[in-house]
Design a protein around this motif. Structure first.
Motif, PDB file in Angstrom:
ATOM      1  N   GLU A 191       0.833  -1.209   0.000  1.00  0.00           N
ATOM      2  CA  GLU A 191       0.000   0.000   0.000  1.00  0.00           C
ATOM      3  C   GLU A 191       0.868   1.260   0.000  1.00  0.00           C
ATOM      4  OE1 GLU A 191      -3.770   2.025   2.397  1.00  0.00           O
ATOM      5  OE2 GLU A 191      -2.771   0.268   3.238  1.00  0.00           O
ATOM      6  N   ASN A 192       1.858   1.297   0.856  1.00  0.00           N
ATOM      7  CA  ASN A 192       2.736   2.464   0.941  1.00  0.00           C
ATOM      8  C   ASN A 192       3.503   2.662  -0.371  1.00  0.00           C
ATOM      9  OD1 ASN A 192       3.994   4.672   2.286  1.00  0.00           O
ATOM     10  ND2 ASN A 192       5.782   3.400   2.681  1.00  0.00           N
ATOM     11  N   THR A 193       3.953   1.555  -0.964  1.00  0.00           N
ATOM     12  CA  THR A 193       4.727   1.648  -2.202  1.00  0.00           C
ATOM     13  C   THR A 193       3.896   2.219  -3.341  1.00  0.00           C
ATOM     14  OG1 THR A 193       6.154  -0.208  -1.565  1.00  0.00           O
ATOM     15  CG2 THR A 193       6.011   0.311  -3.914  1.00  0.00           C
ATOM     16  N   ILE A 194       2.670   1.768  -3.476  1.00  0.00           N
ATOM     17  CA  ILE A 194       1.804   2.305  -4.524  1.00  0.00           C
ATOM     18  C   ILE A 194       1.602   3.807  -4.333  1.00  0.00           C
ATOM     19  CG2 ILE A 194      -0.591   2.313  -5.380  1.00  0.00           C
ATOM     20  CD1 ILE A 194      -0.554  -0.743  -5.049  1.00  0.00           C
ATOM     21  N   GLN A 195       1.423   4.231  -3.106  1.00  0.00           N
ATOM     22  CA  GLN A 195       1.257   5.655  -2.847  1.00  0.00           C
ATOM     23  C   GLN A 195       2.546   6.435  -3.134  1.00  0.00           C
ATOM     24  OE1 GLN A 195      -1.586   7.384  -2.188  1.00  0.00           O
ATOM     25  NE2 GLN A 195      -2.496   5.392  -2.683  1.00  0.00           N
ATOM     26  N   LEU A 196       3.697   5.842  -2.843  1.00  0.00           N
ATOM     27  CA  LEU A 196       4.974   6.493  -3.149  1.00  0.00           C
ATOM     28  C   LEU A 196       5.127   6.705  -4.655  1.00  0.00           C
ATOM     29  CD1 LEU A 196       7.381   4.588  -0.711  1.00  0.00           C
ATOM     30  CD2 LEU A 196       6.753   7.005  -0.592  1.00  0.00           C
ATOM     31  N   TYR A 197       4.739   5.708  -5.439  1.00  0.00           N
ATOM     32  CA  TYR A 197       4.829   5.841  -6.895  1.00  0.00           C
ATOM     33  C   TYR A 197       3.828   6.885  -7.415  1.00  0.00           C
ATOM     34  CZ  TYR A 197       8.252   2.217  -7.865  1.00  0.00           C
ATOM     35  OH  TYR A 197       9.429   1.531  -7.967  1.00  0.00           O
ATOM     36  N   LYS A 198       2.632   6.875  -6.874  1.00  0.00           N
ATOM     37  CA  LYS A 198       1.651   7.859  -7.325  1.00  0.00           C
ATOM     38  C   LYS A 198       2.107   9.286  -6.998  1.00  0.00           C
ATOM     39  CE  LYS A 198      -2.767   7.143  -6.844  1.00  0.00           C
ATOM     40  NZ  LYS A 198      -3.296   7.119  -8.223  1.00  0.00           N
ATOM     41  N   ARG A 199       2.826   9.421  -5.902  1.00  0.00           N
ATOM     42  CA  ARG A 199       3.354  10.744  -5.535  1.00  0.00           C
ATOM     43  C   ARG A 199       4.359  11.234  -6.565  1.00  0.00           C
ATOM     44  NH1 ARG A 199       4.927  10.113   0.451  1.00  0.00           N
ATOM     45  NH2 ARG A 199       2.876   9.147   0.441  1.00  0.00           N
ATOM     46  N   GLN A 200       5.142  10.318  -7.127  1.00  0.00           N
ATOM     47  CA  GLN A 200       6.109  10.703  -8.168  1.00  0.00           C
ATOM     48  C   GLN A 200       5.411  11.163  -9.436  1.00  0.00           C
ATOM     49  OE1 GLN A 200       9.393  10.632  -7.178  1.00  0.00           O
ATOM     50  NE2 GLN A 200       8.375   9.982  -5.283  1.00  0.00           N
ATOM     51  N   LEU A 201       4.173  10.749  -9.621  1.00  0.00           N
ATOM     52  CA  LEU A 201       3.444  11.070 -10.847  1.00  0.00           C
ATOM     53  C   LEU A 201       2.516  12.271 -10.704  1.00  0.00           C
ATOM     54  CD1 LEU A 201       2.449   7.416 -11.822  1.00  0.00           C
ATOM     55  CD2 LEU A 201       4.138   8.858 -12.986  1.00  0.00           C
TER      56      LEU A 201
END
Length: 243
Positions: free
Chosen positions: A231-241
């Motif tokens: 869950e945290n990783t998906i949010q980290l990637y979305k933050r980059q986008l």
């Protein structure tokens, strides 16, 4: 905001290594969506070493975001895609024994094949994207063949980005990506990207190619999830986008 499609192949690789159904690929897909993924990507290969054809069939009624199936348009692959009818089909020129995708289509040499395949897919109501190298001379061929989008093969970008951090050079190759993206947009093609994108290099790519509609990320995201949690990783990637 650029959409994040999570490629779940590596979860299937883990499952297949031990047999059984752990992790449960169907639950993984649903959890990725619940954790914020904008889509689910799968790339079934002939040897079914990760995602199996039956997985693809089972996923179709469960995926509530965008379902993207990648692969080489063999008869078996086309039969599967036409039966499942995903939101998007991404055509890649992988030979059967490829470990992973490593180049884009030559849209000139394969124009006739691509036209026929794309026409069949679009008649079924499926959006079509073509995996393409950062080569401006191949963009028009994608349009002529009938594609809706191109997916930029970002493996070379990821490699050059890493080198640029330790060597006195700039990202000369990145101009090819920017020019290819501009040409695609100018002639009405949507723009996706994928391969070796990660938390280190994704933000730079997004900032300099703002037309980017969607990225497909699997290997790096799954590796990061081992440390940060899914869950945290998906949010980290979305933050980059984020725009």
């Amino acid at each position: 905001m650029t959409k994040l499609s999570v490629n779940i192949n590596k979860f299937a690789t883990l499952r297949n290594a031990r047999g059984g159904n752990l992790p449960d690929i169907l639950k993984v897909a649903q959890d990725c969506e619940r954790f914020g993924a904008d889509g689910i990507t799968v790339h079934p290969r002939p040897d079914e070493r990760h995602i199996r054809y039956q997985d693809v069939r089972d996923l179709k009624p469960l995926v509530t975001t965008e379902f993207n199936i990648e692969g080489y348009p063999s008869k078996e692959f086309m039969d599967l895609v036409l039966a499942v009818k995903p939101d998007q089909c991404t055509l890649v020129p992988d030979p059967p024994n490829a470990i992973t995708s490593n180049t884009g289509w030559d849209t000139v040499a394969h124009q006739s094949q691509l036209k026929e395949v794309i026409s069949t897919l679009k008649q079924a109501g499926i959006r079509v994207s073509i995996f393409l190298n950062p080569d401006i001379t191949k963009v028009e061929g994608a349009k002529t063949a009938g594609a809706d989008r191109i997916e930029l093969y970002t493996g070379p970008y990821a490699e050059e980005y890493t080198k640029a951090r330790t060597q006195p050079q700039n990202l000369q190759l990145f101009n090819d990506y920017k020019n290819t993206a501009k040409e695609a947009t100018a002639i009405g093609l949507g723009l996706n990207a994928g391969h070796d994108l990660n938390l280190d290099n994704l933000r730079f790519f997004k900032l300099h190619i703002p037309q980017l509609a969607e990225v497909s990320i699997g290997h790096a995201l799954v590796a990061d999830a081992l440390y940060f949690g899914l869950e945290n990783t998906i949010q980290l990637y979305k933050r980059q986008l984020a725009d």
